[in-house]
Design an enzyme around this catalytic site. Sequence first.
Site, short mmCIF file in Angstrom:
data_model
loop_
_atom_site.label_atom_id
_atom_site.label_comp_id
_atom_site.label_asym_id
_atom_site.label_seq_id
_atom_site.Cartn_x
_atom_site.Cartn_y
_atom_site.Cartn_z
N HIS A 5 0.86 -1.18 0.00
CA HIS A 5 0.00 0.00 0.00
C HIS A 5 0.89 1.23 0.00
CE1 HIS A 5 -3.47 -2.32 0.56
NE2 HIS A 5 -3.35 -2.54 1.84
N THR A 6 0.61 2.14 -0.88
CA THR A 6 1.39 3.37 -0.92
C THR A 6 0.55 4.51 -0.37
OG1 THR A 6 2.30 2.51 -2.97
CG2 THR A 6 2.84 4.79 -2.42
N GLN A 42 -4.47 -7.32 -2.09
CA GLN A 42 -4.76 -7.72 -3.48
C GLN A 42 -6.21 -7.35 -3.84
OE1 GLN A 42 -3.11 -10.44 -1.59
NE2 GLN A 42 -1.16 -9.71 -2.31
N ARG A 71 2.74 -2.07 -14.48
CA ARG A 71 1.42 -2.72 -14.50
C ARG A 71 0.82 -2.63 -15.89
NH1 ARG A 71 -0.12 0.57 -9.09
NH2 ARG A 71 0.97 -0.74 -7.62
N LEU A 115 -9.35 8.95 -10.77
CA LEU A 115 -10.13 9.56 -11.85
C LEU A 115 -9.29 10.62 -12.56
CD1 LEU A 115 -12.95 9.56 -13.18
CD2 LEU A 115 -13.58 11.43 -11.63
N ASP A 116 -8.41 11.28 -11.82
CA ASP A 116 -7.55 12.33 -12.39
C ASP A 116 -6.69 11.82 -13.53
OD1 ASP A 116 -6.48 10.97 -9.95
OD2 ASP A 116 -4.60 11.89 -10.61
P1 GDP Z 1 -3.20 -0.46 -3.03
O1 GDP Z 1 -2.31 -1.64 -2.91
O2 GDP Z 1 -4.59 -0.84 -3.42
O3 GDP Z 1 -3.15 0.45 -1.85
O4 GDP Z 1 -2.68 0.39 -4.24
P2 GDP Z 1 -1.20 0.93 -4.49
O5 GDP Z 1 -0.71 1.62 -3.29
O6 GDP Z 1 -0.33 -0.11 -5.09
O7 GDP Z 1 -1.49 1.93 -5.66
C1 GDP Z 1 -2.09 3.06 -5.47
C2 GDP Z 1 -1.15 4.16 -5.97
O8 GDP Z 1 -1.92 5.17 -6.49
C3 GDP Z 1 -0.34 4.79 -4.87
O9 GDP Z 1 0.88 5.23 -5.39
C4 GDP Z 1 -1.19 5.95 -4.44
O10 GDP Z 1 -0.47 7.00 -3.85
C5 GDP Z 1 -1.77 6.37 -5.74
N1 GDP Z 1 -3.11 6.92 -5.68
C6 GDP Z 1 -4.14 6.55 -4.86
N2 GDP Z 1 -5.25 7.24 -5.20
C7 GDP Z 1 -4.92 8.02 -6.26
C8 GDP Z 1 -5.64 8.95 -7.08
O11 GDP Z 1 -6.83 9.16 -6.92
N3 GDP Z 1 -4.96 9.52 -8.10
C9 GDP Z 1 -3.65 9.30 -8.34
N4 GDP Z 1 -3.08 9.92 -9.36
N5 GDP Z 1 -2.93 8.45 -7.59
C10 GDP Z 1 -3.56 7.82 -6.57
#
Ligand code: GDP
Length: 428
Positions: A41-42, A223, A304, A331-332
Site C-alpha cells: 500500500h502506498t 490484493q 502494471r 479519476l484524475d
Molecule cells: P493499493 O495496494 O490498493 O493500496 O494500491 P497501491 O498503493 O499499489 O497503488 C495506489 C497508488 O496510487 C499509490 O501510489 C497511491 O499514492 C496512488 N493513488 C491513490 N489514489 C490516487 C488517485 O486518486 N490519483 C492518483 N493519481 N494516484 C492515486
Amino acid sequence: MPAVVVVGAQWGDEGKGKVVDLFTHYADAVVRYAGGANAGHTLVVEGVKIVLHLVPSGALHSDTKCVIGPGTVVDPAVLLEEIDALQGRGLLAGDQLLVSNRAQLVLPQHKLLDGLREEGAGDAAIGTTRRGIGPAYEDKIARRGVRAGDLKHPRRLRAKLEANLDSCGPIVAHFGGELPDLSEVTDSYLALGQRLSPFIGDTSAWLAGALRDDARILLEGAQGTLLDIDHGTYPYVTSSNAIAGGACTGAGIGPVHIGGVVGITKAYTTRVGAGPFPTELSGGLGEHIRKAGAEFGATTGRPRRCGWMDAVALRYAVHVNGCTELALTKLDVLTGLDELRVCVGYDIDGVETSTFPYDGLGSVIPIYETLPGWTKDISTARDLSDLPINARNYVERIAEIAGCPIGLVSLGPDRVQTVGLTDPFPAS
Ligand code: GDP
C-alpha cells in the site's frame, strides 16, 4: 455491526491504502486479514511517500490499533523492517501493533521455492512476487506451517523449522535448488522472534473484546477480488481469500459484525503479472495511462498492464463481495483523454454476455460503450459538483453498470485530493 470491510474490486493496486487511511479517521482499529508482503500500500501524507507491505495503513494514526490477523502470512524480517521504518518516523508507538499468534510465517525455503517454481514454469509462470507467499499458504493447508506464536517458544520453533525444512527437501532437490541450512534458519528466526515477541498475541481475543465494547473495526484486504483463490481468474490468482468473505476467516470475527463492504476500484483497470485481461490497452494509450497513473508495483516496481474500465468484472466484484458502496480512485489519471471506453459486456464465441465467466476470459471480446472525456484539471476539486459534467457522468455510469453506488472519488494521491468522503460505519 461495527465492522466495515475495504476490499479491492479489481486485480489489486486499486488504491486501498489511501482509502483505508482516510476511513481510519473514523475507526478504532484496522485489521489486515489476508495476504503477505506481496501486497504494497502506498500512502502519501503531506507529500511524504510511505509504502506498507504488512502493517495496516492505520499505522499513520497514533490512536488506532493495527492488527495483523490470523489469515495473513508474515515474513518476520520484512515486518521488522517496516516497524523500524515507521518508528523511525515517530509512528507506531507502544502497543499499537498486534500480530496474531495464529498468523503463518514465511520461511526462507518458501521464498526459495517460489522463485524455483516460477523459473521452472517458463511461459506458464504465474508472475508471483517471489516473496514466498504461495508456498507459505501451501504449508499452512498441509498443516506443516510455522506460526507467529511459535516465535515465542524457542524449542517448539526449532522443532517445527526442522520438520518444515525436511518436508521441503525433495521438492527443492527436484528443482535443483539448495535447501537453506537448518541452524542458520533457526538462529535467524530465533533472533527475529526475540524482537517481534512484544508485538505477537491473541488478536482473536483482542477483537472479541473490542467488538463487545462497540469499537469500530476496519477490515483491510490485500490484493483484489479477481486475484482471490476461489473467485478470481484462477490459476492466475493469489493464495488467499482476498474477497470480503475472507475478512471473517482472516480476522477471526463472525459475519454478523460486518455492517458494510466498500469495494475499491480505479477509474480504469490494471493488472500485474500474467493472466487474462480483456480490456488491456497494449499501444500508446496503455503507455499513457501507465505513465499518468504511475502504474508500477509498490512491492516489485513491475510495470502494471493498463486498460479501460471493465464494468463486467466490477459488477462481478460487487456481487461476490456484497459491496454496499464503491470508492473510485485515480479519476484524475483519465483527464485529457478525448473519449473513454467502458466495457459493458463480453462477446464469447458470438454470444453476448454480461456475466463474468469462470474460465476462458483470455478469449472474450470486450463490448464497449464510449463516453466523452474532459480536459479540465480535476485534482484540485474538493466537491463532486466541482467536477466537469463529463467526469460526473462517467462516475455515475460506472455506478449504474456495476449496480452499486459510488461514494468516495479520489482525484490524486494526497488525502486532500478526495471528494465524497463520509463516515463508512453504519450508524449503530
Ligand atoms: P493499493 O495496494 O490498493 O493500496 O494500491 P497501491 O498503493 O499499489 O497503488 C495506489 C497508488 O496510487 C499509490 O501510489 C497511491 O499514492 C496512488 N493513488 C491513490 N489514489 C490516487 C488517485 O486518486 N490519483 C492518483 N493519481 N494516484 C492515486
